[in-house]
Design a protein around this motif. Structure first.
Motif, short mmCIF file in Angstrom:
data_model
loop_
_atom_site.label_atom_id
_atom_site.label_comp_id
_atom_site.label_asym_id
_atom_site.label_seq_id
_atom_site.Cartn_x
_atom_site.Cartn_y
_atom_site.Cartn_z
N THR A 724 3.85 -27.99 11.76
CA THR A 724 3.59 -26.61 11.36
C THR A 724 2.47 -26.08 12.67
N SER A 725 2.66 -24.81 12.94
CA SER A 725 1.66 -24.05 13.81
C SER A 725 0.47 -23.82 13.21
N ILE A 726 -0.81 -24.02 13.87
CA ILE A 726 -1.99 -23.73 13.31
C ILE A 726 -2.54 -23.04 14.45
N ILE A 727 -3.57 -22.05 14.38
CA ILE A 727 -4.08 -21.30 15.29
C ILE A 727 -5.78 -21.87 15.18
N VAL A 728 -6.13 -22.48 16.42
CA VAL A 728 -7.16 -23.16 16.41
C VAL A 728 -8.54 -22.31 17.24
N PRO A 729 -9.78 -22.40 16.67
CA PRO A 729 -10.79 -21.84 17.47
C PRO A 729 -11.28 -22.30 18.77
N TYR A 730 -10.46 -22.49 19.66
CA TYR A 730 -10.72 -23.14 20.93
C TYR A 730 -12.03 -22.37 21.62
N ASN A 731 -11.76 -21.25 21.78
CA ASN A 731 -12.87 -20.33 22.41
C ASN A 731 -13.40 -18.97 21.56
N ALA A 732 -14.16 -18.05 22.20
CA ALA A 732 -14.55 -16.69 21.57
C ALA A 732 -13.40 -15.84 21.32
N GLU A 733 -12.54 -15.71 22.34
CA GLU A 733 -11.27 -14.95 22.17
C GLU A 733 -10.51 -15.64 20.78
N ALA A 734 -10.13 -16.70 20.92
CA ALA A 734 -9.40 -17.44 19.67
C ALA A 734 -10.04 -17.06 18.34
N ARG A 735 -11.40 -17.07 18.38
CA ARG A 735 -11.99 -16.86 17.07
C ARG A 735 -11.99 -15.30 16.72
N GLU A 736 -11.88 -14.62 17.58
CA GLU A 736 -12.01 -13.16 17.20
C GLU A 736 -10.50 -12.88 17.15
N TYR A 760 -3.23 -20.38 21.48
CA TYR A 760 -4.23 -20.87 20.68
C TYR A 760 -3.51 -21.65 19.59
N VAL A 761 -2.49 -22.13 19.82
CA VAL A 761 -1.67 -22.81 18.73
C VAL A 761 -1.55 -24.11 18.77
N VAL A 762 -1.74 -24.88 18.02
CA VAL A 762 -1.44 -26.48 18.18
C VAL A 762 -0.55 -26.83 16.99
N ASN A 763 0.55 -27.74 17.19
CA ASN A 763 1.53 -27.94 16.28
C ASN A 763 1.20 -29.42 15.56
N VAL A 764 0.91 -29.41 14.17
CA VAL A 764 0.53 -30.43 13.57
C VAL A 764 1.41 -31.07 12.71
N TYR A 765 1.66 -32.48 12.51
CA TYR A 765 2.72 -33.03 11.66
C TYR A 765 2.22 -32.95 10.23
N LYS A 766 2.91 -33.14 9.26
CA LYS A 766 2.84 -33.01 7.72
C LYS A 766 1.51 -33.78 7.50
N HIS A 767 1.64 -35.11 7.60
CA HIS A 767 0.77 -35.94 7.18
C HIS A 767 -0.74 -35.48 7.59
N LEU A 769 -1.52 -32.69 8.38
CA LEU A 769 -1.93 -31.27 7.84
C LEU A 769 -2.45 -31.49 6.65
N VAL A 770 -1.97 -32.54 5.94
CA VAL A 770 -2.44 -32.64 4.45
C VAL A 770 -3.94 -33.25 4.70
N LYS A 771 -3.93 -34.04 5.60
CA LYS A 771 -5.53 -34.58 5.78
C LYS A 771 -6.47 -33.34 5.92
N THR A 802 -7.32 -35.09 14.73
CA THR A 802 -6.35 -35.92 14.02
C THR A 802 -5.99 -37.12 14.90
N GLU A 803 -5.45 -38.11 14.26
CA GLU A 803 -5.13 -39.49 15.04
C GLU A 803 -3.74 -39.55 15.07
N GLY A 804 -2.82 -38.74 14.57
CA GLY A 804 -1.36 -39.15 14.26
C GLY A 804 -0.58 -38.93 15.93
#
Length: 813
Positions: A724-736, A760-767, A769-771, A802-804
């Motif tokens: 699943t793609s999630i948007i991450v708050p890497y810097n000020a532009e990402a947070r905006e 600013y997207v990171v792809n995260v596996y389901k397990h 994502l649940v954590k 995450t550690e996955g």
């Protein structure tokens, strides 16, 4: 009576069904003509909306526009079935009329499916969803709809048009037989026609709503000519550089020249086996631009396995061509397509659909995931782009990274695009996979290699040697502490070391071990960490720091610990590389990050084995490592087998021979949930289900088409355990950006924000994502269609907390 196709929101202007269908028919004909199916595609456009010729649909539209508070449920009136039924009733003639039947079935399926996705002709339940729609579904005003259509297009005119479509179909079947293409090619022809309909329909609908006009076919020749001249000017500057006479640069120049010569040849499927660091980006662009000018190709599409390559290559080409608007990057989509049956959030659904690009630029960069999805994934969004792949130059960068279970499907798509689409295809890699040496093989052109005397080029380009340390690592491999000691030994000999491991867990463990090592601090060694737990912008910044530290003028000592994301498309050079055992193609890519420009004496690339890697969920890497071990064993016994060089073409060929033999039962995309049945067969003869149907009913199905199109799409997924793609708050532009995506947006704003958010997207596996969800680190945007991460779960050192594992797959999205 004039029936209504659309009512424009802003001024309530009406587009009639006849107007809409005629305009969509013209678009379909233009798109279909590129592969010789203008009438087959045109039929789909001509008939796709005749179900709107009813009082029920008129009332549905009027109520939706003028009484929105009491509007009927979207899609509640079936307008897609009527056109398919008309074709089936008029032209499907039972046994003895195969061609007529096929034409009626193909176009009928496209029509009844144009709002959801192609139907199965024969499903695993041993029924026909296609036949149920065209024969059994109740249509109260069907006769009215047909009569209204015949007022626009008389029956004899439709018959003549259908006869022309039959001629096209007969020619297509002859071409398929003469080219010895498998039956899956028929499914790809259906999908192409479907693509023509979807794009023409969506484009005309949007044009009417926006009161705009889109040209069906665009002339990009002036842009290609301007770009070609800009590229030649760039090459001239490089030829005058102070190090232009270095042997490596002379070789790059010669290979680039050979690519230009090759551009004068007819369209084909070719290989470009430039060694790593040989300048294949510019050489392939030189071929593509010249070939497009010579043959009238409409666009150039780069298909790469990893988003990191897109980021670098697109930037490099933009700098040369100086026309950003004409270069489109299409990464993984931030927002998934919404459920078409859902009534929720209708406004945002329309905004999201209109915000997506449909590959109408002359130069496109996309991923292998997006390319394969265009042919085989479910729904209409992916299929819409398929026709854009015809009459195109397709450059596959690092083609060896095609997921193995998709290999037969990949070969079928390329054979189709060359044979029917008249596209030219270039497979770029230093380690060419043997795609023409498998059961469902790729039909390479004669004299397919663009570079002459590859063995000589390899010897002249030799900058490193592989050193096999796997025996020293023992059966269990080295843990982080032992590996850190080995890194220290190498740093006593050189100023920079790159360590590439197969999993993020192993990378973190080694990085932590090195962080705590006194010799790192005392020696003032700069230590860097890289993985796809970092978003693209984060990786870009980190790589810039690494490259800056490696600059000779910086006079710094450097260690970088990374997953394999650094192996391809990153122009970086270390004095020494340590690579954990994996596929020989990956090891060759790692070697390309060592002594990249050949300015130092021969450097070493060490193959080791890490004890901290769990490859049970990374089967491609695991099997690749096993097959590499076989090549290493061969080399120990008899190095002359591989020209005394583990990076020789003969070593690569042996590796892929071992590899494809090991996975031969996996190449046709088996589906465990269907008892191991292969998608390649479901899209071809579908013989297992057809045999079961005859056994159950002691009768024939009564169709010429047997493909389980919807079932194949349902189970197709390029990447296992899709993330699943999630948007991450890497810097000020990402947070905006995250904050803005929570506000009220119009269509253009939403599209711009989603495009900006891709970095600013990171792809995260389901397990994982649940954590993250359980710990409260995720929050929804756009009514849950986009997810974002809280600041507390993203760090400068490691990215997402995450550690996955699963780096190889996630980097491809």
């Amino acid at each position: 009576m004039e029936y209504i196709a659309h009512i424009r929101q802003k001024d309530k202007k009406i587009q009639t069904v006849g107007e809409h269908q005629k305009e969509v028919q013209v678009g379909c004909e233009h798109y279909g003509a590129k592969i010789g199916v203008s009438h087959l595609a045109g039929l789909a456009g001509m008939l796709h909306d005749i179900g709107k010729n009813t009082n029920e649909f008129n009332m549905y539209l009027v109520n939706a526009v003028y009484h929105p508070q009491a509007a009927p449920r979207k899609g509640s009136v079936d307008h897609s079935t009527a056109g398919g039924r008309l074709l089936h009733q008029r032209y499907h003639k039972g046994e003895g009329a195969l061609i007529d039947n096929l034409a009626a079935e193909w176009i009928g399926n496209c029509i009844i499916s144009h709002h959801q996705g192609l139907r199965d002709f024969l499903s695993p339940q041993l029924d026909s969803p296609y036949l149920k729609r065209v024969e059994q579904k109740e249509l109260d005003e069907y006769d009215r709809a047909v009569a209204a259509f015949y007022e626009q297009v008389p029956a004899d005119e439709l018959d003549r048009y259908f006869e022309q479509a039959i001629v096209e179909l007969e020619h297509a079947l002859t071409t398929m037989r003469e080219s010895k293409l498998p039956r899956i090619t028929l499914a790809l022809l259906i999908k192409y026609i479907f693509s023509c309909l979807i794009d023409a329909d969506r484009t005309n609908t949007r044009d009417f709503e926006a009161d705009e006009h889109t040209d069906w076919i665009k002339d990009h020749h002036p842009f290609f000519l301007e770009s070609y001249n800009r590229l030649l000017a760039k090459i001239a500057v490089l030829d005058e550089a102070k190090d232009a006479d270095h042997p490596i640069n002379c070789l790059r120049r010669e290979m680039s020249r050979q690519c230009e010569e090759f551009a004068l040849l007819p369209s084909g499927i070719y290989t470009l086996s430039i060694p790593t660091g040989g300048g294949k980006t510019l050489s392939s662009l030189r071929y593509a631009l010249r070939h497009a000018l010579e043959t009238g190709k409409e666009r150039i599409i780069y298909i790469v396995p990893f988003t990191t390559i897109i980021e670098q290559n697109a930037r490099e080409i933009r700098e040369i061509l100086q026309n950003d608007d004409m270069v489109l990057e299409h990464h993984s989509n931030v927002a998934d397509e919404l459920d078409p049956d859902s009534d929720d959030y209708e406004l945002e659904k329309e905004k999201l659909k209109l915000a997506r690009d449909h590959w109408d630029r002359p130069i496109i960069f996309t991923t292998m995931v997006q390319f394969l999805n265009t042919f085989y994934a479910k729904g209409t969004r992916n299929a819409r782009r398929l026709h854009q792949l015809s009459n195109t130059v397709l450059i596959f960068d690092e083609v060896q990274a095609v997921p193995y279970r998709c290999l037969s499907l990949f070969n079928a798509a390329l054979n189709f695009l060359h044979t029917f689409g008249k596209s030219s295809i270039v497979l770029c890699t230093a380690t060419q996979p043997a795609l023409d040496d498998v059961r469902h093989k790729l039909h390479l052109s004669e004299q397919s290699e663009m570079i002459k005397n590859l063995s000589d080029v390899g010897r002249h380009f030799k900058r490193v040697e592989l050193v096999d340390y796997t025996a020293e690592c023992g059966a269990s491999g080295w843990g982080a502490e032992t590996l850190a000691s080995f890194v220290r030994e190498r740093m006593n000999e050189v100023n920079s070391v790159l360590v590439i491991l197969n999993t993020k867990t192993a990378v973190r463990k080694l990085f932590a071990e090195l962080e705590q090592a006194e010799w790192v601090e005392e020696g003032k060694v700069r230590l860097f960490h890289l993985s796809t737990n970092m978003c693209a912008a984060h990786r870009k910044d980190r790589l810039a720091q690494v490259i800056g530290a490696l600059d000779p003028e910086a006079n710094e000592r450097v260690i970088c610990v990374s997953t394999q994301l650094i192996e391809a498309g990153v122009n970086i050079s270390f004095d020494c590389v340590i690579r954990s055992l994996s596929g020989l193609d990956s090891i060759a890519q790692a070697a390309g990050r060592c002594n990249r420009h050949g300015k130092d004496p021969l450097r070493q690339v060490y193959i080791i084995q890490s004890a901290d890697e769990n490859l049970n969920h990374l089967q491609e890497i695991k099997i690749g490592a096993e097959m590499t071990r076989k090549v290493l064993d061969d080399f120990r016994r008899k190095p002359e087998l591989y020209e005394n060089d583990l990076l020789s073409p003969s070593a690569t060929k042996a590796y892929f021979k071992y590899y494809y033999h090991r996975i031969k039962d996996e190449l046709d995309y088996p589906v465990p949930k269907l008892g191991g049945k292969k998608l390649f067969s479901l899209l071809g003869s579908n013989k297992d289900y057809y045999g079961a149907y005859e056994n159950r009913y002691s009768d024939k199905l009564g169709l010429g088409s047997m493909q389980a199109l919807a079932t194949a799409e349902q189970y197709f997924e390029v990447i296992d355990n899709a993330a699943t793609s999630i948007i991450v708050p890497y810097n000020a532009e990402a947070r905006e950006l995250i904050a803005n995506l929570n506000g009220e947006l119009d269509i253009r704003e939403l599209g711009d924000l989603l495009r900006k958010a891709q970095q600013y997207v990171v792809n995260v596996y389901k397990h994982d994502l649940v954590k993250l969800d359980k710990s409260g680190e995720l929050f929804p945007l756009l009514n849950g269609n986009v997810l974002a991460l809280h600041d507390t779960a993203y760090s400068e050192r490691f990215g997402v907390g995450t550690e996955g594992d699963g780096e190889w797959d996630l980097a491809m999205a």
